[in-house]
Design an enzyme around this catalytic site. Structure first.
Site, PDB file in Angstrom:
ATOM      1  N   ASP A   1       1.016   5.535   0.444  1.00  0.00           N
ATOM      2  CA  ASP A   1       0.300   6.584   1.156  1.00  0.00           C
ATOM      3  C   ASP A   1      -0.266   7.626   0.199  1.00  0.00           C
ATOM      4  O   ASP A   1       0.056   7.650  -0.992  1.00  0.00           O
ATOM      5  CB  ASP A   1       1.250   7.290   2.136  1.00  0.00           C
ATOM      6  CG  ASP A   1       1.747   6.366   3.234  1.00  0.00           C
ATOM      7  OD1 ASP A   1       1.057   5.377   3.532  1.00  0.00           O
ATOM      8  OD2 ASP A   1       2.826   6.651   3.797  1.00  0.00           O
TER       9      ASP A   1
ATOM     10  N   TYR B   1      11.893   1.507  -3.109  1.00  0.00           N
ATOM     11  CA  TYR B   1      11.424   2.873  -3.331  1.00  0.00           C
ATOM     12  C   TYR B   1      12.601   3.759  -3.716  1.00  0.00           C
ATOM     13  O   TYR B   1      13.743   3.508  -3.333  1.00  0.00           O
ATOM     14  CB  TYR B   1      10.794   3.450  -2.065  1.00  0.00           C
ATOM     15  CG  TYR B   1       9.430   2.918  -1.695  1.00  0.00           C
ATOM     16  CD1 TYR B   1       8.274   3.646  -1.972  1.00  0.00           C
ATOM     17  CD2 TYR B   1       9.292   1.696  -1.037  1.00  0.00           C
ATOM     18  CE1 TYR B   1       7.024   3.170  -1.618  1.00  0.00           C
ATOM     19  CE2 TYR B   1       8.044   1.204  -0.672  1.00  0.00           C
ATOM     20  CZ  TYR B   1       6.918   1.953  -0.965  1.00  0.00           C
ATOM     21  OH  TYR B   1       5.671   1.473  -0.614  1.00  0.00           O
TER      22      TYR B   1
ATOM     23  N   ARG C   1       9.656   8.274   4.337  1.00  0.00           N
ATOM     24  CA  ARG C   1       9.581   9.731   4.379  1.00  0.00           C
ATOM     25  C   ARG C   1      10.168  10.283   5.673  1.00  0.00           C
ATOM     26  O   ARG C   1      10.766  11.370   5.683  1.00  0.00           O
ATOM     27  CB  ARG C   1       8.132  10.174   4.200  1.00  0.00           C
ATOM     28  CG  ARG C   1       7.595   9.895   2.795  1.00  0.00           C
ATOM     29  CD  ARG C   1       6.087  10.052   2.720  1.00  0.00           C
ATOM     30  NE  ARG C   1       5.671  11.375   3.132  1.00  0.00           N
ATOM     31  CZ  ARG C   1       4.393  11.693   3.412  1.00  0.00           C
ATOM     32  NH1 ARG C   1       3.443  10.764   3.323  1.00  0.00           N
ATOM     33  NH2 ARG C   1       4.083  12.917   3.772  1.00  0.00           N
TER      34      ARG C   1
ATOM     35  N   ARG D   1       0.841  -1.190   0.000  1.00  0.00           N
ATOM     36  CA  ARG D   1       0.000   0.000   0.000  1.00  0.00           C
ATOM     37  C   ARG D   1       0.883   1.249   0.000  1.00  0.00           C
ATOM     38  O   ARG D   1       1.849   1.332   0.754  1.00  0.00           O
ATOM     39  CB  ARG D   1      -0.917   0.018   1.226  1.00  0.00           C
ATOM     40  CG  ARG D   1      -1.966  -1.067   1.209  1.00  0.00           C
ATOM     41  CD  ARG D   1      -2.883  -0.978   2.417  1.00  0.00           C
ATOM     42  NE  ARG D   1      -2.158  -1.276   3.655  1.00  0.00           N
ATOM     43  CZ  ARG D   1      -2.728  -1.274   4.868  1.00  0.00           C
ATOM     44  NH1 ARG D   1      -4.016  -0.969   4.987  1.00  0.00           N
ATOM     45  NH2 ARG D   1      -2.031  -1.573   5.936  1.00  0.00           N
TER      46      ARG D   1
END
Length: 307
Positions: A65, A123, A210, A63
């Site tokens: 964000d 990522y 993040r 998932r």
């Protein structure tokens, strides 16, 4: 390796299918379907329903964000009706908004599961490091006007590699049962004005990447030393950690599976970084319990391979 594959329009595909999906997350609450806000899952399931003439539930490799992008989100579903490869790809894309697209579809064995068979997720966080604000890159990169010391950021990040308790980099609302995660690698490189933070792990906590990026930027600005990330991790307290970096710079670029599943290989995104020339699955995975477990190898007694 070619980017262009012909899509078969003669042989209908049934059973379990996997798809590669790309999206700009700017307009969405994230991947997961919600009743009160637009989601990527909702858009994709709506488009699939028009091709199949009935509702289809999809499952994703991970998932993302709100506001986060993806260039290789892997999903799977059980096709209730036969449609050709071309019909699945072109038909779904014709019914999707312009900020979501299916890249490919492939038949997979019934035992495949996009989430539970994934060996790793990767990522890339993209920072545009220049004095003036971005224009063409404003939706897919984070702007930092202060000069960043990329070498210091890379050194500080290496304290995170391996299996650790990442409580200091976990959002307050994270629903994971455990703060422990295995980071396979994290690298920080500069390519002209672009600073790229490339990170791969077995899985990630809510806002984990993040929050790590926010701390690394503090190091890059010279406000903290090389030991800053190690210090934060040892605190195991999000309240004493650093800021959360904006979502627009984060891209989900790969979900890795055992080669036996036969999923297509693609160049890693975003296209802004195509000059790096790296394709999915090129780097070896660590010989850790989770990878061994999902590849079907026996584990040592008392060792768990689940996330």
């Amino acid at each position: 390796m070619t980017l262009f594959r012909s899509l078969d329009d003669r042989h209908p595909l049934t059973g379990r299918l996997a798809m590669g999906v790309e999206y700009d997350g700017s307009a969405y609450c994230g991947w997961q379907r919600l009743k009160h806000a637009p989601s990527v899952q909702g858009a994709l399931e709506g488009a699939l329903a028009k091709v199949a003439n009935q509702f289809i539930t999809v499952h994703a490799s991970g998932r993302t964000d709100s506001g986060v992008h993806a260039t290789r989100q892997i999903i799977h579903f059980d096709a209730p009706v036969p449609r050709s490869q071309k019909a699945w790809v072109f038909g779904v894309n014709a019914n999707l908004p312009r900020d979501v697209a299916v890249r490919w579809v492939a038949s997979v064995p019934e035992g495949f599961h996009s989430r539970f068979k994934a060996l790793a997720r990767r990522y890339r966080y993209v920072i545009l490091n220049q004095p003036s604000r971005p224009v063409l890159e404003r939706a897919n990169a984070t702007w930092c006007r202060d000069p960043l010391d990329v070498e210091a950021m890379h050194r500080a990040a290496q304290a995170l590699v391996g299996e650790h308790d990442f409580s200091s980099f976990r959002a307050a609302g994270c629903q994971s049962k455990t703060p422990w995660r295995h980071l396979h690698f994290i690298e920080v490189h500069r390519h002209g004005p672009l600073v790229v933070i490339d990170v791969q792990g077995n899985a990630f906590l809510h806002h984990m990447i993040r929050n790590i990026v926010g701390a690394l930027v503090t190091v890059g600005r010279g406000e903290r030393g090389d030991d800053y990330l190690a210090t934060l991790m040892a605190l195991k307290d999000r309240r004493q950690a650093d800021v959360t970096a904006p979502a627009c710079g984060l891209h989900f670029v790969d979900s890795l599976y055992d080669a036996a599943w036969g999923l297509p290989r693609e160049p890693l995104g975003p296209n802004l970084l195509a000059f790096l020339g790296e394709w999915t699955g090129e780097r070896p995975l660590p010989d850790c319990p989770m990878v061994a477990f999902r590849r079907g190898r026996p584990l040592a007694e008392g060792v768990s391979g689940e996330e």
